[in-house]
Scaffold this active site. Structure first.
Site, short mmCIF file in Angstrom:
data_model
loop_
_atom_site.label_atom_id
_atom_site.label_comp_id
_atom_site.label_asym_id
_atom_site.label_seq_id
_atom_site.Cartn_x
_atom_site.Cartn_y
_atom_site.Cartn_z
N TYR A 11 0.83 -1.22 0.00
CA TYR A 11 0.00 0.00 0.00
C TYR A 11 0.86 1.27 0.00
O TYR A 11 0.78 2.11 -0.91
CB TYR A 11 -0.92 -0.06 1.22
N TYR A 141 4.81 -5.44 17.41
CA TYR A 141 5.00 -4.70 16.15
C TYR A 141 5.74 -3.40 16.39
O TYR A 141 6.79 -3.14 15.79
CB TYR A 141 3.66 -4.42 15.47
N PHE A 169 1.43 7.54 11.91
CA PHE A 169 0.39 6.67 12.45
C PHE A 169 -0.45 5.99 11.37
O PHE A 169 -0.11 4.93 10.88
CB PHE A 169 -0.53 7.46 13.39
N ASN A 170 -1.55 6.62 10.96
CA ASN A 170 -2.62 5.95 10.22
C ASN A 170 -2.78 6.49 8.80
O ASN A 170 -3.40 7.53 8.60
CB ASN A 170 -3.96 6.12 10.95
N PHE A 204 -22.37 2.34 11.86
CA PHE A 204 -20.99 2.44 12.31
C PHE A 204 -20.98 2.68 13.81
O PHE A 204 -21.71 3.53 14.32
CB PHE A 204 -20.26 3.58 11.60
N ARG A 287 -13.45 -1.09 23.52
CA ARG A 287 -13.09 -2.50 23.43
C ARG A 287 -11.83 -2.75 24.25
O ARG A 287 -11.09 -1.82 24.59
CB ARG A 287 -12.81 -2.86 21.96
N GLY A 289 -8.30 -3.19 25.15
CA GLY A 289 -7.08 -2.72 24.49
C GLY A 289 -7.20 -1.35 23.86
O GLY A 289 -6.20 -0.78 23.41
N ASP A 290 -8.42 -0.79 23.76
CA ASP A 290 -8.58 0.55 23.21
C ASP A 290 -7.86 1.58 24.07
O ASP A 290 -7.81 1.44 25.30
CB ASP A 290 -10.07 0.92 23.11
#
Length: 343
Positions: A11, A141, A169-170, A204, A287, A289-290
């Site tokens: 990507y 990671y 980051f994202n 969502f 959730r 781990g959030d």
């Protein structure tokens, strides 16, 4: 200028390759195609294989002795998988990269750009981080990326290699010219879930709305993948200047991001701006781990690379949606070509 891009059929790597081409830089691709698509590598000189295959690395450099630098994108990147299979991540992201570095150095390559991660940072009180922020990797990671950075810093100190690590980051969006994009037809990140809800006319879910952020939802640093590609090209173009100004011999770290971050509710608003249609949204507790999250400050990138994010979050949404429509035909073509090759 010619550059070797490891993981160049993935990507981010493929988007960097396209941006290099647009800026007069010739990319050479090395990818094992465990995740990358051959279609993404086809426009360029490309090689199939492992980054730790020393015979292949020697072949690439013998056939392209004018390679000036390496952009290292090849890595395992799935956080939950890294928790369940940490040794595979340390082997692939750290051990194999050491073999690659040793071979590149022996062949005379002196410029190395690591496509790294900002997920290794510990968020401060204002949820913004710069290059001096504390490091506290929360997964194998991110720990593997930090370990590799430390190895690169030590190796740079020997004078055998100069290194720039780009932390972000994202990534969202796709190449605006639609030459490449995310290969996963069902991404699990927030924007992927929004696209899924939009296409299915579903709901969502925003998980966690009581974080100490500006609107209670999690803070993330979504940055358009084309802006990230531009930053990698800028790092190539300004490589020697960055190294010359670094406080650490032969090594520097630069954060890439929007400078403000985006909350999940702000991403929902950007999605509406991009599509003209509001999403049906519900909320739920966080959730397991959030986290509240954080975003990067970008003054250093602006100063050293003359770079800042130019594309908006809505641009990222539009390009992601446009790419999602194109992806099935690309995956079908990739599968057909693979089947024909196996015959």
């Amino acid at each position: 200028m010619k550059v070797l891009i490891t993981g160049g059929a993935g990507y981010i790597g493929s988007t960097i390759a396209a941006c290099c081409t647009d800026n007069g830089i010739t990319p050479v691709i090395l990818d094992d195609y465990s995740k990358g698509l051959r279609e993404f590598a086809r426009p360029y000189a490309n090689y199939e294989g492992d980054i730790a295959d020393t015979t292949l690395i020697r072949r690439i450099l013998s056939e392209h002795p004018d390679i000036d630098a390496v952009i290292h994108c090849a890595a395992k990147i799935v956080v939950p998988e890294s928790v369940s299979a940490p040794l595979a991540y340390y082997e692939n992201n750290v051990a194999k990269s050491i073999t690659l570095l040793r071979e590149l150095s022996a062949l005379g390559v002196r410029r190395f750009i690591l496509s790294s991660t900002a997920s290794m940072y510990e968020a401060g009180d204002d949820y913004m981080v710069d290059e001096s922020a504390a490091i506290a990797p929360q997964s194998p990671y991110s720990a593997s990326k930090w370990m590799l950075e430390r190895i690169l810093r030590d190796f740079a100190a020997t004078g055998n290699m100069n290194v720039i690590a780009l932390r972000y980051f994202n990534p969202i969006g796709a190449d605006p010219a639609m030459r490449s994009g995310l290969q996963d037809p069902k991404p699990t990140h927030a924007l992927g879930k929004m696209i899924e809800a939009y296409q299915s006319e579903g709901v969502f879910t925003v998980t966690g709305i009581d974080w100490p952020t500006r609107d209670g939802s999690g803070l993330r640093d979504y940055v358009h993948v084309w802006d990230l590609a531009r930053a990698h090209v800028a790092a190539l173009q300004n490589f020697d200047k960055v190294i010359a100004s670094s406080a650490i011999d032969g090594f520097d770290i630069i954060n890439l991001g929007t400078g403000t971050g985006t909350t999940v509710f702000e991403l929902v608003d950007a999605f509406k701006d991009a599509t003209g249609k509001p999403l049906d949204v519900q909320t739920a507790p966080p959730r397991l781990g959030d986290v509240a999250g954080c975003a990067t400050l970008t003054a250093k990138a602006e100063r050293l690379l003359d770079w800042r994010a130019e594309l908006s979050i809505a641009d990222g949404v539009k390009d992601s949606l446009k790419w999602a429509e194109k992806l099935p035909s690309i995956l079908a073509r990739e599968q057909a070509n693979a089947t024909a090759k196996d015959r």
